[in-house]
Design a protein around this motif. Sequence first.
Motif, PDB file in Angstrom:
ATOM      1  N   LEU A   1       0.796  -1.154  -0.154  1.00 20.70           N
ATOM      2  CA  LEU A   1      -0.074   0.163   0.103  1.00 20.70           C
ATOM      3  C   LEU A   1       0.942   1.119   0.061  1.00 20.70           C
ATOM      4  CD1 LEU A   1      -2.653  -1.094   2.533  1.00 20.70           C
ATOM      5  CD2 LEU A   1      -2.888  -0.760   0.045  1.00 20.70           C
ATOM      6  N   LYS A   2       2.078   1.085   0.629  1.00 18.98           N
ATOM      7  CA  LYS A   2       2.813   2.245   0.599  1.00 18.98           C
ATOM      8  C   LYS A   2       3.450   2.637  -0.635  1.00 18.98           C
ATOM      9  CE  LYS A   2       4.979   2.852   4.490  1.00 18.98           C
ATOM     10  NZ  LYS A   2       5.935   2.327   5.826  1.00 18.98           N
ATOM     11  N   ASP A   3       3.829   1.543  -1.307  1.00 23.50           N
ATOM     12  CA  ASP A   3       4.439   1.546  -2.904  1.00 23.50           C
ATOM     13  C   ASP A   3       3.364   1.802  -3.831  1.00 23.50           C
ATOM     14  OD1 ASP A   3       6.716   1.614  -1.353  1.00 23.50           O
ATOM     15  OD2 ASP A   3       6.909  -0.629  -1.774  1.00 23.50           O
ATOM     16  N   LEU A   4       1.988   1.926  -3.540  1.00 24.78           N
ATOM     17  CA  LEU A   4       1.278   2.185  -4.740  1.00 24.78           C
ATOM     18  C   LEU A   4       1.456   3.157  -5.382  1.00 24.78           C
ATOM     19  CD1 LEU A   4      -2.527   0.972  -3.234  1.00 24.78           C
ATOM     20  CD2 LEU A   4      -1.105  -0.046  -5.133  1.00 24.78           C
ATOM     21  N   GLN A   5       1.365   3.193  -6.786  1.00 22.39           N
ATOM     22  CA  GLN A   5       1.559   4.493  -7.601  1.00 22.39           C
ATOM     23  C   GLN A   5       0.122   4.709  -8.291  1.00 22.39           C
ATOM     24  OE1 GLN A   5       4.322   5.995  -7.809  1.00 22.39           O
ATOM     25  NE2 GLN A   5       5.528   4.560  -6.592  1.00 22.39           N
ATOM     26  N   PRO A   6      -0.059   5.734  -8.853  1.00 23.55           N
ATOM     27  CA  PRO A   6      -1.330   6.246  -9.673  1.00 23.55           C
ATOM     28  C   PRO A   6      -1.661   5.270 -10.743  1.00 23.55           C
ATOM     29  CG  PRO A   6       0.056   8.237  -9.217  1.00 23.55           C
ATOM     30  CD  PRO A   6       0.857   6.873  -8.742  1.00 23.55           C
ATOM     31  N   GLY A   7      -2.862   4.701 -10.640  1.00 19.88           N
ATOM     32  CA  GLY A   7      -2.902   3.551 -11.736  1.00 19.88           C
ATOM     33  C   GLY A   7      -2.979   2.291 -11.109  1.00 19.88           C
ATOM     34  N   ASP A   8      -2.378   2.120 -10.120  1.00 17.38           N
ATOM     35  CA  ASP A   8      -2.097   0.710  -9.345  1.00 17.38           C
ATOM     36  C   ASP A   8      -3.451   0.403  -8.346  1.00 17.38           C
ATOM     37  OD1 ASP A   8       0.127   0.434 -10.591  1.00 17.38           O
ATOM     38  OD2 ASP A   8       1.391   0.925  -8.717  1.00 17.38           O
ATOM     39  N   ILE A   9      -3.651  -0.939  -8.432  1.00 13.34           N
ATOM     40  CA  ILE A   9      -4.895  -1.060  -7.504  1.00 13.34           C
ATOM     41  C   ILE A   9      -4.297  -2.462  -6.895  1.00 13.34           C
ATOM     42  CG2 ILE A   9      -7.150  -1.857  -7.253  1.00 13.34           C
ATOM     43  CD1 ILE A   9      -7.801  -0.206  -9.519  1.00 13.34           C
ATOM     44  N   LEU A  10      -4.581  -2.564  -5.534  1.00 12.73           N
ATOM     45  CA  LEU A  10      -4.286  -3.838  -4.783  1.00 12.73           C
ATOM     46  C   LEU A  10      -5.792  -4.188  -4.557  1.00 12.73           C
ATOM     47  CD1 LEU A  10      -2.754  -5.604  -3.126  1.00 12.73           C
ATOM     48  CD2 LEU A  10      -3.071  -4.144  -1.052  1.00 12.73           C
ATOM     49  N   ILE A  11      -5.971  -5.493  -5.001  1.00  8.26           N
ATOM     50  CA  ILE A  11      -7.447  -6.084  -4.768  1.00  8.26           C
ATOM     51  C   ILE A  11      -7.043  -7.307  -3.872  1.00  8.26           C
ATOM     52  CG2 ILE A  11      -9.232  -7.496  -5.842  1.00  8.26           C
ATOM     53  CD1 ILE A  11      -8.246  -6.070  -8.595  1.00  8.26           C
ATOM     54  N   ILE A  12      -8.165  -7.459  -2.719  1.00  4.70           N
ATOM     55  CA  ILE A  12      -8.099  -8.452  -1.896  1.00  4.70           C
ATOM     56  C   ILE A  12      -9.523  -9.256  -2.037  1.00  4.70           C
ATOM     57  CG2 ILE A  12      -8.056  -8.923   0.651  1.00  4.70           C
ATOM     58  CD1 ILE A  12      -6.357  -6.450   1.033  1.00  4.70           C
TER      59      ILE A  12
END
Length: 310
Positions: free
Chosen positions: A242-253
Amino acid sequence: MKLDHALDFIFNPAFHQVSSVGTKEMRLEDGSIVSIPEVVRTVWHSTLIKLYLAYCEETEFIPLSRSTLFHILQVCPASRRTNLKGLDNITADGESSYDVLLSVVADVEKYITDGLLLMELKESKESLASSRIYMKTDFKMHLKQTDHCSDHCINHALSDPLDIQFQQACTDHQHDVGCDRCQLLPKAVLNLKEILSNLADLSPNTREELFMDIDAAVTKILQWKSHIIRTINQDTARTHTLKDLQPGDILIIMDWAMKFLPITFREKQSDWYGQKGINWHVSVCIYKDENSNLKHRTFAHMLDGVRQDW
């Protein structure tokens, strides 16, 4: 500085569980309202403060007062876990295994008349109770990615002893430190087995059954311990992601939620028993907006007649 130190500890993922559905509103001093995801605090306030004060004592940090810490917990919005349905199987089995060991101690106590053996058995009982509390509270706080104690070293604990592709060698440190509280369980079990082996009035069948109960309980407790280590490692990886998320990136759980049981106003017993329920599959998408603030969107799919596996 003291406030930041306390908040960093209080909001540790080990003490919270983020709900995939729902939000809470936090009212600030200026009257504005901030909407945050629903968070469930998995420990009591008094236990959390006790752990924090112990942590400050170990690190030689002067903390805020107890009354101030209680006020901070009351202001920080979080729900308390009250529903005990759908518990994690590994955690529930591990915790109930301590009850099995304590019941074995109670059974062995009936056959002992020697005062010295009774004192040793009492010490084993106290060690089991202390080990149980340690596993539920402090153990997760002692875990580190690398540590001189093998019980606390995540890299060492999660390395596969048979597959070199899933190993990480601890080359920068040695495991030359032991943890007294991690040794409470092995010492208590070893002492209990020695007492059990020396009981002459115990039938061979009863002795064998008690030994089997002990071994099965210890196996489940060790599986619980491994599960805690995996959980802490997974939470750490999720935090870094989450800290390294960039614009356009999504973490899906994605995960299955509790089944929804349909309820009618007038329901017969034949309609209640044997309900299959409706499956809920929840997907949480976490991303950053244009101001680098974390946002999330939750999608719940209701499915009927599917298997909850991968």
